[in-house]
Design a protein around this motif. Structure first.
Motif, short mmCIF file in Angstrom:
data_model
loop_
_atom_site.label_atom_id
_atom_site.label_comp_id
_atom_site.label_asym_id
_atom_site.label_seq_id
_atom_site.Cartn_x
_atom_site.Cartn_y
_atom_site.Cartn_z
N PRO A 117 4.58 9.20 10.08
CA PRO A 117 4.62 10.16 8.97
C PRO A 117 5.97 10.20 8.26
CG PRO A 117 3.49 11.12 10.86
CD PRO A 117 4.05 9.80 11.33
N GLU A 118 7.04 9.94 9.01
CA GLU A 118 8.38 9.97 8.40
C GLU A 118 8.58 8.85 7.38
OE1 GLU A 118 8.64 11.75 12.54
OE2 GLU A 118 7.70 9.99 11.64
N ASP A 119 7.70 7.84 7.41
CA ASP A 119 7.84 6.73 6.47
C ASP A 119 7.32 7.07 5.07
OD1 ASP A 119 8.98 4.89 8.29
OD2 ASP A 119 7.00 4.48 9.14
N VAL A 120 6.52 8.13 4.95
CA VAL A 120 5.97 8.47 3.63
C VAL A 120 7.08 8.77 2.63
CG1 VAL A 120 4.56 10.12 2.34
CG2 VAL A 120 3.72 9.19 4.51
N PRO A 121 7.98 9.72 2.91
CA PRO A 121 9.05 9.96 1.93
C PRO A 121 9.97 8.75 1.73
CG PRO A 121 9.45 11.21 3.95
CD PRO A 121 8.06 10.67 4.03
N ARG A 122 10.13 7.94 2.76
CA ARG A 122 10.97 6.75 2.64
C ARG A 122 10.35 5.76 1.64
NH1 ARG A 122 12.44 3.68 8.15
NH2 ARG A 122 13.90 5.42 8.32
N ILE A 123 9.04 5.52 1.77
CA ILE A 123 8.37 4.59 0.87
C ILE A 123 8.30 5.17 -0.54
CG2 ILE A 123 6.12 3.54 0.35
CD1 ILE A 123 5.79 3.09 3.36
N GLU A 124 8.04 6.46 -0.66
CA GLU A 124 8.02 7.08 -1.99
C GLU A 124 9.38 6.98 -2.67
OE1 GLU A 124 4.45 10.40 -1.67
OE2 GLU A 124 6.49 11.00 -1.11
N ALA A 125 10.46 7.14 -1.90
CA ALA A 125 11.79 6.99 -2.47
C ALA A 125 12.03 5.56 -2.93
CB ALA A 125 12.85 7.41 -1.45
N TRP B 53 9.00 -1.96 3.18
CA TRP B 53 8.85 -1.16 4.39
C TRP B 53 7.37 -0.92 4.63
CZ3 TRP B 53 12.98 -0.38 7.34
CH2 TRP B 53 12.87 0.46 8.45
N GLU B 54 6.97 -0.87 5.90
CA GLU B 54 5.59 -0.53 6.23
C GLU B 54 5.51 0.96 6.56
OE1 GLU B 54 7.17 -2.83 8.36
OE2 GLU B 54 6.12 -4.74 8.18
N GLY C 133 -3.23 -3.00 6.19
CA GLY C 133 -3.37 -1.88 5.27
C GLY C 133 -2.27 -0.86 5.33
N ASP C 134 -1.14 -1.20 5.94
CA ASP C 134 -0.01 -0.26 5.94
C ASP C 134 1.20 -0.84 5.23
OD1 ASP C 134 0.79 -2.20 7.72
OD2 ASP C 134 0.96 -0.87 9.46
N ALA C 135 0.96 -1.84 4.37
CA ALA C 135 2.08 -2.55 3.72
C ALA C 135 1.93 -2.52 2.21
CB ALA C 135 2.16 -3.98 4.24
N PRO C 136 2.02 -1.33 1.60
CA PRO C 136 1.77 -1.23 0.16
C PRO C 136 2.87 -1.83 -0.71
CG PRO C 136 2.58 0.86 0.99
CD PRO C 136 2.37 -0.03 2.20
N LEU C 137 4.02 -2.09 -0.13
CA LEU C 137 5.15 -2.63 -0.91
C LEU C 137 5.23 -4.15 -0.83
CD1 LEU C 137 8.00 -0.04 -0.13
CD2 LEU C 137 6.32 -0.03 -1.99
N THR C 138 4.18 -4.80 -0.30
CA THR C 138 4.20 -6.26 -0.16
C THR C 138 4.11 -6.92 -1.53
OG1 THR C 138 3.04 -6.05 1.96
CG2 THR C 138 3.13 -8.25 0.94
N PRO C 139 5.17 -7.63 -1.98
CA PRO C 139 5.08 -8.30 -3.28
C PRO C 139 4.13 -9.49 -3.21
CG PRO C 139 7.38 -8.10 -2.51
CD PRO C 139 6.49 -7.79 -1.36
N ALA C 140 3.54 -9.82 -4.35
CA ALA C 140 2.58 -10.92 -4.38
C ALA C 140 3.19 -12.22 -3.90
CB ALA C 140 2.04 -11.08 -5.80
N TRP C 141 4.47 -12.46 -4.21
CA TRP C 141 5.06 -13.75 -3.84
C TRP C 141 5.25 -13.90 -2.34
CZ3 TRP C 141 7.97 -10.09 -6.62
CH2 TRP C 141 9.08 -9.56 -5.97
N PHE C 142 5.31 -12.80 -1.58
CA PHE C 142 5.34 -12.93 -0.13
C PHE C 142 4.09 -13.67 0.34
CE2 PHE C 142 8.20 -9.22 1.54
CZ PHE C 142 9.22 -9.61 0.69
N VAL C 143 2.94 -13.25 -0.16
CA VAL C 143 1.67 -13.84 0.26
C VAL C 143 1.51 -15.24 -0.32
CG1 VAL C 143 -0.83 -13.50 0.37
CG2 VAL C 143 0.70 -11.51 0.38
#
Length: 266
Positions: A250-258, A245-246, A104-114
């Motif tokens: 907390p520092e990963d939030v702005p990274r993922i949003e970017a 990115w997973e 549940g920490d991998a919101p950027l996982t594309p469908a084709w990875f799975v």
């Protein structure tokens, strides 16, 4: 093959308490929780029979039900996502050919990875466990190295043999290269994508084994399989222009949003 995707999510994260409910703002300006974005990633995968959010926390369960997810409640005794998936399989009362752990920490996982991961098990009938790996470009690798210099644990890296079976996973950056890479350079370092596919017997066996010393040292659940001599197939996946990115800190939030801004993901 019949496929279950379980999304293990816990509130009491050591590094980031309440992480599944943290909001992430997409390119269109709308904020959705991490667990909702992970669920949306899961339901976009083709060929899946059932998707459940597996949690021991009513706050996460209520949030998940509110956006339409099926929830499987598990005990607080689960030490990691794989144990939570094993308990979920038992509680559902039906069997599947493949159980996918989409953390549940991998919101950027594309469908084709799975999809590629499931295909890897289909094409390798002797494999009981599989996980995706993504070759890093210089931008991703430099992000790993920057995190380690700052004392943060970022992504996990993987090394594997010519048979594509894992040799080791680490929160350190392995293998050591000693080179400098430009952002667009291809590198020899593979990012371990935090998704697993198990055959049911392997998943059930995992839950009966105690954690070994390497798992305890690294804090990586997949090392329990390697310490028990169970091969883990590494399935190389392609980015196809997507950044990955997973959310670990907390520092990963702005990274993922970017990243979502760059990719135009709402």
């Amino acid at each position: 093959m019949s496929v279950l995707i379980a999304i293990p999510a816990r509130y009491a994260s050591t590094r980031y308490p309440g992480k599944p409910l943290v909001g992430l703002r997409g390119a269109g300006g709308k904020s959705k929780s991490l667990i909702q974005r992970s669920w949306e990633a899961a339901i976009s995968v083709n060929g899946v029979d059932q998707v459940v959010v597996a949690t021991d926390d009513e706050r996460i369960a209520n949030a998940a039900r509110a956006f339409g997810a099926e929830v499987a409640m598990t005990s607080t005794d689960c030490a990691n996502g794989t144990e939570r998936c094993a308990e979920t399989l038992s509680n559902l009362g039906r069997d599947f050919d493949v159980i996918v752990n989409l953390q549940g920490d991998a919101p950027l996982t594309p469908a084709w990875f799975v999809e590629d991961l499931i295909a890897g098990l289909r094409e390798n009938p002797d494999a009981d466990v599989a996980t995706p790996v993504l070759r890093t470009d210089g931008r991703a690798l430099n992000g790993f190295l920057a995190d380690r210099r700052a004392g943060r644990v970022g992504g996990t890296t993987a090394v594997f043999g010519t048979d594509n079976n894992a040799l080791y996973f680490s929160k350190e950056v392995i293998p050591y290269t000693g080179q400098t890479f430009a952002d667009t350079d291809e590198t020899p370092v593979f990012h371990h994508v935090g998704v697993y596919a198990y055959r049911p017997d392997a998943l059930r066996a995992y839950a009966t084994w105690p954690a070994g010393p390497l798992e305890n040292l690294e804090g990586l659940e997949q090392l329990r399989f390697l310490e028990r001599g169970v091969p883990m197939l590494c399935v190389e996946v392609e980015a196809r222009g997507r950044q990955f990115w997973e959310l670990n800190n907390p520092e990963d939030v702005p990274r993922i949003e970017a990243m979502m801004q760059d990719m135009g993901l709402d």
